[in-house]
Structures are given as structure tokens and as C-alpha cells.
Enzyme design. Structure first.
Site, PDB file in Angstrom:
ATOM      1  N   LYS A 111      58.756  54.594 -65.832  1.00  0.00           N
ATOM      2  CA  LYS A 111      59.236  55.393 -64.710  1.00  0.00           C
ATOM      3  C   LYS A 111      60.482  56.162 -65.147  1.00  0.00           C
ATOM      4  CE  LYS A 111      60.496  54.723 -59.789  1.00  0.00           C
ATOM      5  NZ  LYS A 111      60.650  53.677 -58.749  1.00  0.00           N
ATOM      6  N   SER A 158      58.546  49.961 -54.047  1.00  0.00           N
ATOM      7  CA  SER A 158      58.160  51.046 -54.943  1.00  0.00           C
ATOM      8  C   SER A 158      57.268  50.669 -56.111  1.00  0.00           C
ATOM      9  CB  SER A 158      59.407  51.758 -55.473  1.00  0.00           C
ATOM     10  OG  SER A 158      60.068  52.437 -54.426  1.00  0.00           O
ATOM     11  N   SER A 217      58.186  54.582 -54.774  1.00  0.00           N
ATOM     12  CA  SER A 217      58.609  55.752 -55.515  1.00  0.00           C
ATOM     13  C   SER A 217      58.028  55.831 -56.922  1.00  0.00           C
ATOM     14  CB  SER A 217      60.143  55.791 -55.596  1.00  0.00           C
ATOM     15  OG  SER A 217      60.643  54.657 -56.315  1.00  0.00           O
TER      16      SER A 217
END
Length: 456
Positions: A80, A182, A158
């Protein structure tokens, strides 16, 4: 090889690499080719061709010389875009941070998995500053959910790109972070496994924060076994020590308050089918009320969300300057709400949180808690981009079930349990109180095939 390397589980690919049936260089080249050929180029924000090639060559050399680093050696991983990668600017899904200096070193968790032999393929897209459960990003594009067969649907956030690249078969594992859901949300909406560790299980240095009192991290992958292997690697273990627990030893409690409110019928039906299967295989199922869930929502209504207060403190200088005009307007609106949380209110939230964690620990004890990861399947992207009110309402509903685990410092695993509306995936969230990660992963190992409906 009829199946792409990226679509394999870590265990499947590791077996091929360790037996020298395939070479890590071949694997890395094929994975990068697959990423470059993939129709949705919004899933990744960067591909590390040079680094990945160098790491794959080092792995290949170790294999030829009979000195493998272990089960993760040569396995590709995506990160990420808020994990520091040496020599690269960490954007956290924002163009604002793209002007910051490049990272001087890998984040400790990146360095640890490099030592385990893993090959860093690239960085995945995300909600700006990790502040949304939907995964929309106006700067780098919104990755499309690969499970959708009708209209483009959200990936969940996210860790949006992380969920997409695993579900699309581009890489076997991607690392995400989880402040309000997330990891577990994109795992659920994309039909893969997502493990959120107890906060503090791994070092968070070199990981761009959202709310430090809530931030945690974990992998998005194909199986619980893969999550167990990654967990061992991140803790510096050469092999996992976690074993499956007999289903007849599992005590599972299902809350009958809050988590099913407004849930889609297809989500509830799919979840309840998995519960019936678990009960039939010997797991103990009890329906209870968890009063803390109601209290947490009441605290948020009275004082504001803890995540919002801490995010505002982190970004207050950006919000007061020209950088605010370069940020996602929806992130700006949500973050500015934190300004309303006074110091007295913030301290009241922390005091209540400490009490509620203790209350729930006593109530739940050694049992596991189960409910749907998300109360709905992935909705279409277009209406959310067009209507901010709909965006905020959907974001709140999407985060509702998972945020309890962050507030209460739980660990949790989202496991696919079937499909709901539009044949989109549904996630079964199995959680445990904080620091019971080994017990949780052991329970998830035994329950996974039942939850997925793959048992006989």
C-alpha cells in the site's frame, strides 16, 4: 503453466519455488508482465522493475545454492502506498506528499519481509491519506472491483489497490493498513482474505499514519494459511507456529445489536448460511448483545470520531494552507470535522475507550466474535462520485461494522463466505479481543473451508 503466478496462493507458489520447479526471476517477470497488461492501470501507483528484478535474482541465486531464506523466499508482494520504500516518495494516495523527500530507508516491516526473501513488486493505490472505506481516489484514479460483471463498483478502502491486485490475480499478497476497516473492507468486497492484526503486533515506523491510537496493518491474500505465513515472516520467524484449532473447540458469539441494522438481505442470508455450516460441524454459536457497540456510536455522536480528531491534528497545517485545495474535497470535509473535538472531548473518548475495552474483554473472554464484515456488497462507483451526500452516508455504513474492532483493539480476519446482490462477494468477519492473534488465526484456519462452503 495454465495458472498465473499472481493468482496462486503463497503456499502454492512457494512449493514451486522451493522445489525449483520455477525460478523466482521467471515468477517476477511474469507478474510484472501481468500487471502491465491488466486493463485497470489505477490499481498500482508504482512498479519497482529494477528493485524487483534485483531481489528476484538474489532469491534465484539462493535457491541454486541451496540456502533458501524460507517459505516466503521469491514470493512477490505489493505494498500500500503509505509504506516507506527506500528511494521513493511515499504519497499516501495524495499528490501533496509527492513533493516530499524520498524515503531514506524501507519501513521496518518492508525490510523484514525483504530479509525473508520476498520480492517487492510495487505500490498499490489507496484512498487519499487512508481516510475512506470506499477506495475512491481523484488523483490516481479509482481501481475497479474485479468481481463486478455489470457496472464499475468500488474496491473498498482505504487499501483499495491492495484488494484489487490480489483479487485480480496479479500478485499473491498485498500489504495494507487498517484504522477503521481498511484491510477487512476491501478483502470482503473483493472476495479475498484480509487479516487485521492487533495494533502494535508489528512496527508502524515508516508507515504514514492516519490515527496512531487506531492504526494497525495486515495482509490481503488468498487464504488464511497465507496470512499465517506472512504473520510469521513479519515477526522474523522462519516458520509459522500457528496450527488449526478443532472446530468443536470454537465458541463463537454473534452480536444481535447494530451490526445487522440496515444490512442487505443477501449479505445476511450468506452470512447465516456460513453460521449454520459452522454449527453443523460442531462450533458453539451464541447470540448476545454487546452493549459497547451502542456506546461507541453514542460516543461518536456526542464527541466526534476518534479517527477524525487524530487525523485533524496530523493534517491541520495542510488544511490551513494551499495544500487543502489539492486534496480530495471529501477527505478535507471529513478531516476538518476533527477541529470540533476539544481536548476535553478527546480525553473523554480515551477514558471511555479504556473502560469499554475492559468491559468487552470480560464479556467476550476467549470466545470469537462473528458478524458480516460489511453490511452490503460493493456499490457502483458513479453515483458515489456524483453525490457527496451519498458518498458520506455509504462510507459511514461501509465502515460501521469494522470500526468496532479498531476502537476495541481487536484482531480480525475477513473470510469470503459467498455472494450477495449482483453476485458480489460477502465477507465473514471473525474477530478476537486484542493480543489473541494466534488463537484467532488458529480458529480461522479450521473454520475457513466451512465458511467458504468448501467442506464435504
Amino acid at each position: 503453466m495454465t495458472k498465473s503466478f499472481g493468482a496462486m496462493s503463497i503456499a502454492q507458489l512457494s512449493s514451486l519455488i522451493q522445489t525449483t520447479a520455477v525460478d523466482p526471476i521467471e515468477v517476477t517477470e511474469a507478474v510484472i508482465d501481468g500487471i502491465e497488461a491488466y486493463a485497470d492501470q489505477a490499481a498500482f501507483t508504482a512498479i519497482f522493475k529494477d528493485r524487483a528484478t534485483e531481489e528476484a535474482k538474489a532469491s534465484s541465486k539462493r535457491m541454486r545454492e541451496g540456502r533458501s531464506c524460507g517459505m516466503l523466499d521469491g514470493i512477490p508482494i505489493a505494498w500500500k502506498d503509505l509504506f516507506d520504500i527506500k528511494g521513493r516518495r511515499t504519497t499516501a494516495g495524495s499528490t501533496v506528499l509527492a513533493r516530499e523527500p524520498a524515503a531514506q530507508a524501507d519501513a521496518p516491516v518492508v525490510a523484514t519481509l525483504k530479509q525473508a526473501g520476498m520480492v517487492s513488486i510495487g505500490c498499490t493505490n489507496m484512498s487519499e491519506f487512508a481516510f475512506s472505506g470506499l477506495g475512491l481516489n481523484p488523483h490516481y484514479g479509482t481501481p475497479r472491483n474485479p468481481r463486478s460483471n455489470d457496472v464499475p463498483r468500488i474496491p473498498g478502502g482505504s487499501s483499495s489497490g491492495a484488494g484489487v491486485v490480489v483479487a485480480a490475480g496479479l500478485v499473491p499478497v498485498a500489504m495494507g493498513t487498517d484504522t477503521g476497516g481498511s484491510v477487512r473492507i476491501p478483502a470482503a468486497l473483493n472476495g479475498i482474505v484480509g487479516y487485521k492484526a492487533t495494533r502494535g503486533r508489528y512496527p508502524m515506523a515508516g508507515v504514514f499514519p492516519l490515527a496512531k491510537s487506531l492504526d494497525s496493518l495486515g495482509p490481503l491474500c488468498r487464504t488464511v494459511q497465507d496470512a499465517v505465513w506472512i504473520d510469521a515472516g513479519m515477526r522474523g520467524a522462519s516458520a509459522p507456529s500457528i496450527a488449526a484449532r478443532p472446530l468443536k473447540e470454537l465458541d463463537i458469539v454473534i452480536p444481535d445489536n447494530i451490526v445487522f441494522d440496515g444490512a442487505e438481505a443477501g449479505v445476511v442470508a450468506t452470512f447465516e448460511t456460513a453460521v449454520d455450516w459452522l454449527a453443523a460441524e460442531g462450533a458453539s454459536i451464541t447470540r448476545i448483545k454487546i452493549p459497547a457497540f451502542d456506546e461507541i456510536l453514542a460516543l461518536m455522536a456526542r464527541y466526534g470520531a476518534l479517527v477524525t480528531a487524530e487525523a485533524y491534528v496530523l493534517h491541520r497545517e495542510r488544511l490551513a494552507g494551499p495544500a487543502a485545495d489539492e486534496m480530495d474535497r471529501r477527505v478535507v470535509v471529513r478531516t476538518r470535522l476533527g477541529e470540533k473535538t476539544t481536548l476535553a472531548a478527546y480525553l473523554a473518548i480515551l477514558e471511555a475507550r479504556e473502560r469499554l475495552i475492559a468491559d468487552v474483554d470480560r464479556l467476550v473472554g476467549d470466545s470469537f466474535v462473528a458478524f458480516p464484515s460489511v453490511a452490503h456488497v460493493a456499490p457502483p462507483i458513479a453515483p458515489l462520485e456524483a453525490d457527496d451526500d451519498l458518498f458520506f452516508a455509504t462510507n459511514g455504513k461501509t465502515l460501521r461494522n469494522t470500526l468496532f474492532g479498531n476502537f476495541l483493539d481487536w484482531c480480525g480476519v475477513s473470510i469470503p463466505c459467498g455472494t450477495g446482490d449482483a453476485d458480489m462477494p460477502v465477507g465473514f468477519l471473525l474477530s478476537a479481543v486484542g493480543k489473541r492473534d494466534e488463537a484467532l488465526l488458529g480458529a480461522a484456519l479450521s473454520a475457513e473451508t466451512v465458511i467458504r462452503g468448501e467442506f464435504t
